[in-house]
Design a protein around this motif. Structure first.
Motif, PDB file in Angstrom:
ATOM      1  N   TYR A 195     -13.366  25.911  53.479  1.00  0.00           N
ATOM      2  CA  TYR A 195     -13.204  26.699  54.704  1.00  0.00           C
ATOM      3  C   TYR A 195     -13.152  28.198  54.432  1.00  0.00           C
ATOM      4  O   TYR A 195     -13.147  28.995  55.372  1.00  0.00           O
ATOM      5  CB  TYR A 195     -11.925  26.289  55.432  1.00  0.00           C
ATOM      6  N   TYR A 225     -11.356  29.167  63.727  1.00  0.00           N
ATOM      7  CA  TYR A 225     -10.761  28.840  62.430  1.00  0.00           C
ATOM      8  C   TYR A 225      -9.274  28.520  62.592  1.00  0.00           C
ATOM      9  O   TYR A 225      -8.782  27.506  62.074  1.00  0.00           O
ATOM     10  CB  TYR A 225     -10.961  30.001  61.459  1.00  0.00           C
ATOM     11  N   GLU A 228      -8.739  25.128  64.235  1.00  0.00           N
ATOM     12  CA  GLU A 228      -8.921  23.999  63.319  1.00  0.00           C
ATOM     13  C   GLU A 228      -7.725  23.859  62.384  1.00  0.00           C
ATOM     14  O   GLU A 228      -7.272  22.739  62.099  1.00  0.00           O
ATOM     15  CB  GLU A 228     -10.201  24.193  62.507  1.00  0.00           C
ATOM     16  N   ALA A 232      -5.281  20.586  62.348  1.00  0.00           N
ATOM     17  CA  ALA A 232      -5.150  19.795  61.124  1.00  0.00           C
ATOM     18  C   ALA A 232      -3.688  19.612  60.735  1.00  0.00           C
ATOM     19  O   ALA A 232      -3.263  18.513  60.346  1.00  0.00           O
ATOM     20  CB  ALA A 232      -5.927  20.465  59.991  1.00  0.00           C
TER      21      ALA A 232
END
Length: 461
Positions: A195, A225, A228, A232
């Motif tokens: 990432y 970003y 995410e 997560a």
């Protein structure tokens, strides 16, 4: 914007409007005086970027504070005096960090607003709320053992050096100093290394977006970003800063976790990248970092302290707003007016060591400076920042022992803007290294070293 001041000696501290004065004095503010210059000084544009210290010298003609413009239509008072800066930074009774009243009259589309608009994080909070936010940050960083942080920096530094080592030249700003902290933060906050490129690309657009459309697209990519990352960690916690923010006893809400993740990445990245690059720029133009007649070369840590004193990576910030009209070091400040501290001007009030000049390096002891700010809002992670920057420089100069700049230090250029002291480029050359050469190389080091994971060493406090 003028600076309403009275002639005569300046106060050594702050005094609320009318306190300790006669009834007439309480009702009437001192009249304004003509400022030294005919125009308010701009802290942006190529002229300021080329010679900020000349600008600070002229601003000192006003006294401890001076009127400036940090963006078209956005005025502020800038503290250039060291003593006045300390008085402001330590006085949370008079000064607030909450910008909400001020921003009601500020231009919403100004490029400086992202640095000044209120958010629920430790930058824009006071009192118990600020203490709660700060504990979440410091406790979480305390759970990363220094030796593991150093190991992570070494591994990432080696991976970057391996990418440009064969070329014999590199832009150490864009290829090293600016990307290494982002790769590190991506890992520390808990996303896989894959990432990193997404984060680097998004924030590069935020920094360098040439048009509102580019900046908007970059901002959306950064939000994606962060989205995410949050999703997560809500599903599966890990040994990472995001998870520790979420589970901290401070009880941060999802919104507060998000804003502290964003501010930690932003406030951690820009100063660290500039600290690495500015220190390298000084080291690579000063022979004393490689040899000295007095015995014992100066070290990367010396360069770090040199920069913190003489060229702080964040030059002007610490936005504060008085809670009431206040007479402060000879200047009347209106309630809610934006006042910023110039760390760079305060640090160099009595002189500045130029890069490569005799006595330019301060030594590891350094001197008193405000590069980390001071008081309750001083940088909460000073030691990790120094460790990251020092390790990054040590690793680069260890692999590329003959590295040198391809231009003189006085030919380097800096990004426009009121807040940072940030190089546009740092071009360097060195003897190329390659994967197949005899002896240790960054490629061998990278492949042979297993990645260490952060361990949970103590419960969050």
């Amino acid at each position: 914007m003028t600076s309403p001041r009275t002639p005569g000696p300046r106060s050594s501290g702050s005094l609320a409007s009318g306190e300790g004065a006669s009834g007439a004095a309480r009702r009437v503010m001192p009249p304004p005086v003509t400022p030294p210059g005919s125009e308010v000084t701009q802290l942006y544009g190529p002229d300021f970027a080329a010679d900020p210290y000349g600008t600070y010298e002229r601003l000192r003609e006003y006294g401890a504070l001076a009127p400036v413009e940090i963006s078209p239509g956005v005025g502020a008072m800038l503290v250039t005096d060291y003593r006045a800066a300390l008085d402001l930074l330590h006085d949370s009774e008079t000064w607030s960090k909450d910008s909400r009243t001020w921003q009601q009259s500020a231009p919403e589309d100004s490029p400086v607003m992202p640095m000044l608009v209120w958010r629920p994080n430790l930058f824009f909070s006071d009192g118990e709320t600020h203490e709660r936010y700060r504990r979440a940050i410091t406790d979480s960083f305390d759970r990363i053992p220094p030796h593991e942080l150093r190991t992570a920096v070494i591994e990432l530094a080696d991976s970057l050096i391996a990418q440009f080592g064969e070329k014999g030249e590199a832009d150490l700003m864009t290829e090293y100093a600016r990307v290494l902290p982002l790769m590190l933060f991506n890992r520390l906050f808990g996303l896989p290394d894959s990432y990193s490129e997404q984060l680097i690309t998004a924030l590069a657009g935020v920094w360098e977006g040439r048009t509102p459309e580019e900046a908007s697209a970059a901002g959306a990519a950064f939000e994606g970003y962060i989205g995410e990352l949050m999703a997560a960690k809500k599903q599966v916690r890990g040994e990472d800063l995001t998870s520790w923010f979420m589970d901290h006893p401070a009880g941060l809400s999802d919104e507060e976790v998000m804003h502290h993740t964003v501010i930690t990445m932003g406030a951690g990245h820009e100063p660290t990248a500039n600290l690495i690059a500015n220190a390298l720029a000084r080291m690579l133009t000063d022979d004393r970092y490689y040899s000295t007649l007095s015995g014992g070369a100066l070290t990367p840590l010396d360069a770090i302290h040199d920069v913190l004193q003489n060229e702080p990576p964040i030059a002007n910030y610490s936005a504060h707003f008085p809670k009431r009209d206040v007479y402060f070091h000879g200047t009347w400040i209106r309630r809610g007016q934006l006042v910023m501290v110039s760390y760079a001007a305060a640090n160099t009030q009595h002189g500045r060591a130029e890069a490569g000049a005799s006595g330019g390096a301060t030594g590891s002891g350094g001197g008193a400076h405000l590069a980390w700010a001071a008081g309750p809002h001083s940088c909460p992670v000073q030691q990790p920042a120094v460790l990251i920057a020092t390790t990054a420089i040590e690793r680069l100069t260890a692999w590329l022992s003959d590295i040198e700049l391809t231009v003189r230090h006085d030919q380097l250029t800096y990004r426009n803007g009121p807040f940072h002291r940030a190089l546009t480029r740092l071009p360097a050359r060195f003897t190329p290294i390659s994967p197949d050469q005899p002896g240790a190389t960054p490629w061998e080091s990278r492949e042979s070293r297993p990645r260490e994971k952060h361990r949970r060493t103590s419960p969050a406090r």
